[in-house]
Write an enzyme that holds these catalytic residues in place. Sequence first.
Site, PDB file in Angstrom:
ATOM      1  N   ASP A 129       0.850  -1.186   0.000  1.00  0.00           N
ATOM      2  CA  ASP A 129       0.000   0.000   0.000  1.00  0.00           C
ATOM      3  C   ASP A 129       0.887   1.239   0.000  1.00  0.00           C
ATOM      4  O   ASP A 129       1.947   1.253   0.634  1.00  0.00           O
ATOM      5  CB  ASP A 129      -0.920  -0.004   1.221  1.00  0.00           C
ATOM      6  CG  ASP A 129      -1.957   1.112   1.161  1.00  0.00           C
ATOM      7  OD1 ASP A 129      -2.780   1.097   0.239  1.00  0.00           O
ATOM      8  OD2 ASP A 129      -1.917   1.999   2.029  1.00  0.00           O
ATOM      9  N   ILE A 130       0.456   2.274  -0.716  1.00  0.00           N
ATOM     10  CA  ILE A 130       1.216   3.513  -0.781  1.00  0.00           C
ATOM     11  C   ILE A 130       0.902   4.350   0.452  1.00  0.00           C
ATOM     12  O   ILE A 130      -0.259   4.693   0.703  1.00  0.00           O
ATOM     13  CB  ILE A 130       0.896   4.302  -2.055  1.00  0.00           C
ATOM     14  CG1 ILE A 130       1.242   3.462  -3.294  1.00  0.00           C
ATOM     15  CG2 ILE A 130       1.656   5.623  -2.092  1.00  0.00           C
ATOM     16  CD1 ILE A 130       0.905   4.138  -4.601  1.00  0.00           C
ATOM     17  N   ASP A 173      -4.801   2.369  -4.456  1.00  0.00           N
ATOM     18  CA  ASP A 173      -3.351   2.494  -4.311  1.00  0.00           C
ATOM     19  C   ASP A 173      -2.748   1.241  -3.682  1.00  0.00           C
ATOM     20  O   ASP A 173      -1.593   1.262  -3.246  1.00  0.00           O
ATOM     21  CB  ASP A 173      -3.004   3.721  -3.465  1.00  0.00           C
ATOM     22  CG  ASP A 173      -3.573   3.620  -2.055  1.00  0.00           C
ATOM     23  OD1 ASP A 173      -4.596   2.941  -1.885  1.00  0.00           O
ATOM     24  OD2 ASP A 173      -2.993   4.230  -1.138  1.00  0.00           O
TER      25      ASP A 173
END
Length: 314
Positions: A129-130, A173
């Site tokens: 995950d960003i 994302d």
Amino acid sequence: LTVHLTIIITIQPIIYTTTRIELVVSEILCLVLCVLQGHYYCSMERRMRVTAWAGTRQSIQTRVALECEREHQEHLLLSVMPAYIAAEVKRSLMLKMTDSSSYGQSRQLAQFEDLFVQRHSNVSILYADIVNFTPLSETLSAYHLVATLNQLFGKFDQIAQEKQCMRIKILGDCYYCVSGLPVSRPNHAINIVSMGLAMIAAIRGVREATSVDVDMRIGVHTGKVLCGVIGLKKWQYDVWSDDVTTANFMEQKGVPGQVHITKATLDKLNNRYCVSPHLTQPVQTFLIVPDENTCNYIPPSHSSTTIFSCADTS
């Protein structure tokens, strides 16, 4: 009598000359008709050749167009599901298409009701995950945000191919992939951790280009999964199991810029990476810091704590 003979002698050459002229004219007409007939047949043959050539050209163009369209559909299908599942789906659809048309609409809808599911008992799952994606979306315009994500996830796809991992899905994302399917690989845990470290290195370019403190929070777990295609109208390839849920949990409890792994994954790494303890409940977990060191993991005894001995290979 003399007058009669004179008339006969005078008329006979005229009749003979007239007969010769008629013969010449008839021969000329015959030749002209032959020439016209030959020209007609030559024109017909030329027209037939042109028509045949045009038909052959059209057939070749149609075949090339169909082949290009088939390759395009094949590419689209392989972008949705792996090749082995795609081959099974196409084979099933072809068998149904050859069935009797007496089944009607209900038979056509039934073609989407088959389950194409397989079980894999030794794989590693990665969730990424960003971090700080919201500040990034506020900094960039919508177009540049989508372009940045497309470039970043495209880079992740390249890394996955190099590390022998399979990307499963992109959720906003969030990016998750699996190593060890469809082909079983003994080094799947090493591949997936290497994938995670490469993803952390790849996002540095976004951080430097945007001046936003973005990073990757990555969770990895090793276990078993069920994988296959679901959906009636829109097919989707996915994986399911409690181990997938655990990998998702590892990502949520991870640390930005590090790879968060479980004990099950650590046991498969063959002391390739330097790790540090992180969580003890509900599962024992460890963190891998991106570096070029290897680590010799010493299993803990009942009366002592875990010890990690790192050696620099450079």
